[in-house]
Scaffold this active site. Structure first.
Site, PDB file in Angstrom:
ATOM      1  N   CYS A 115       0.776  -0.872   0.144  1.00 56.36           N
ATOM      2  CA  CYS A 115      -0.130   0.137   0.201  1.00 56.36           C
ATOM      3  C   CYS A 115       0.936   1.625  -0.009  1.00 56.36           C
ATOM      4  CB  CYS A 115      -0.780  -0.165   1.243  1.00 56.36           C
ATOM      5  SG  CYS A 115      -2.131   1.590   1.558  1.00 56.36           S
ATOM      6  N   ASP A 165      -8.503  -1.171  -7.898  1.00 57.00           N
ATOM      7  CA  ASP A 165      -8.115  -0.408  -6.963  1.00 57.00           C
ATOM      8  C   ASP A 165      -8.381   0.825  -6.595  1.00 57.00           C
ATOM      9  OD1 ASP A 165      -6.431   0.212  -4.887  1.00 57.00           O
ATOM     10  OD2 ASP A 165      -4.807  -1.534  -4.968  1.00 57.00           O
ATOM     11  N   HIS A 197      -7.631  -3.341  -3.685  1.00 52.15           N
ATOM     12  CA  HIS A 197      -6.931  -3.203  -2.798  1.00 52.15           C
ATOM     13  C   HIS A 197      -6.256  -3.589  -1.031  1.00 52.15           C
ATOM     14  CE1 HIS A 197      -3.840  -0.152  -1.748  1.00 52.15           C
ATOM     15  NE2 HIS A 197      -4.572  -0.303  -0.416  1.00 52.15           N
TER      16      HIS A 197
END
Length: 230
Positions: A115, A165, A197
Site C-alpha cells: 500500500c 483498486d 486493494h
C-alpha cells in the site's frame, strides 16, 4: 522471532522490527509498512522472510504511532502527515543498518512494501540506486506528482497489484510500468483480476483479503527475492 532495534538516521535515531535469518545469515530485506503503521501483520511478514532465509527489517516510519484497522481516518491522517524527508532518512538508515549487520551477507538489499509502503518501495529504489537490488511493491505506486526522479533506478522491479483498486488505479499503474519500461528499466507486474486493494493483508481491514491470491503473491515475492539476492 524478531526484536525491536534502534539505528542511526541522519544524526537522529530511528527504530524498527528486525527478524534475523533462521540460517544464521542471509540477504537483507527492508519491509515498508502500510498506512496503519508498524503493526503485527508487518512483523509477521518479517518473520516469514526470516523463516525463508532473509534478515528483514521494517523501519517504524510513524515513530511509535499506529492506527487500528477500524481507524481508517487516523491511518489516512498518519500517512498524509508523514514527513517524507524523515521517512527517506529512516529508510536510508535502515539500509545502512542492514548492510552492516553481522547476519546480512548481501551487498545490497531487497525492498518489499504494501500500500503506502508499495509506493515508498519504488521511491526508495529510485533514490538508493545500486544499494537496492530488487524491489517488490504490493498495490502501491508513486503516481502523478508523487513520482521521483527515475534516472537512478537500477533495481529489478516485480510488483503485485489488484485488478480493482480505487486507491491506486490499475490504468495509472500500467501507464507508469510502460513509462519505466520505455526508460529501459527492468520492471514487470502481476495483476490479480477481481481483487481489491490490500488483498494480501490477512487482517482484512478492507474486506478484500483473498487467501489464495495472497499466498500466490507472497510466495512469488519471496521467490523473486531469492532470485535477485543470492
Amino acid at each position: 522471532m524478531g526484536e525491536t532495534v534502534e539505528f542511526a538516521s541522519n544524526g537522529n535515531t530511528a527504530s524498527g522490527y528486525l527478524a534475523t535469518s533462521i540460517n544464521g545469515h542471509g540477504p537483507g530485506v527492508i519491509v515498508v509498512q502500510e498506512w496503519w503503521g508498524l503493526v503485527p501483520q508487518i512483523e509477521r511478514f518479517c518473520d516469514r522472510l526470516a523463516a525463508s532465509g532473509f534478515t528483514a527489517l521494517a523501519p517504524d516510519l510513524y515513530h511509535g504511532d499506529i492506527a487500528q484497522h477500524d481507524e481508517m481516518d487516523k491511518a489516512g491522517h498518519l500517512m498524509s502527515t508523514l514527513p517524507m524527508d524523515r521517512a527517506a532518512r529512516d529508510m536510508d538508515g535502515a539500509i545502512d543498518f542492514l548492510l552492516a549487520h553481522k547476519d546480512v551477507n548481501s551487498k545490497g538489499v531487497g525492498v518489499v512494501g504494501f500500500c503506502m509502503g508499495g509506493m515508498l518501495t519504488l521511491v526508495l529504489a529510485a533514490q538508493e540506486g545500486n544499494r537496492v537490488k530488487v524491489a517488490v511493491p504490493f498495490y502501491g505506486a508513486p503516481l502523478g506528482d508523487n513520482e521521483p526522479d527515475w534516472s537512478n533506478l537500477t533495481a529489478v522491479v516485480r510488483g503485485h497489484y489488484a485488478g480493482s483498486d480505487d486507491f491506486f488505479p490499475p490504468d495509472a499503474v500500467q501507464a507508469l510500468v510502460q513509462k519505466l519500461k520505455g526508460m529501459g528499466k527492468d520492471i514487470d507486474i502481476t495483476v490479480y483480476p477481481g481483487r481489491g486493494h490490500a488483498f494480501g493483508n490477512e487482517d482484512n481491514a478492507l474486506g478484500t483479503y483473498d487467501e489464495a491470491d495472497a499466498e500466490k503473491a507472497i510466495t512469488a515475492a519471496i521467490a523473486t527475492l531469492h532470485d535477485y539476492l543470492p
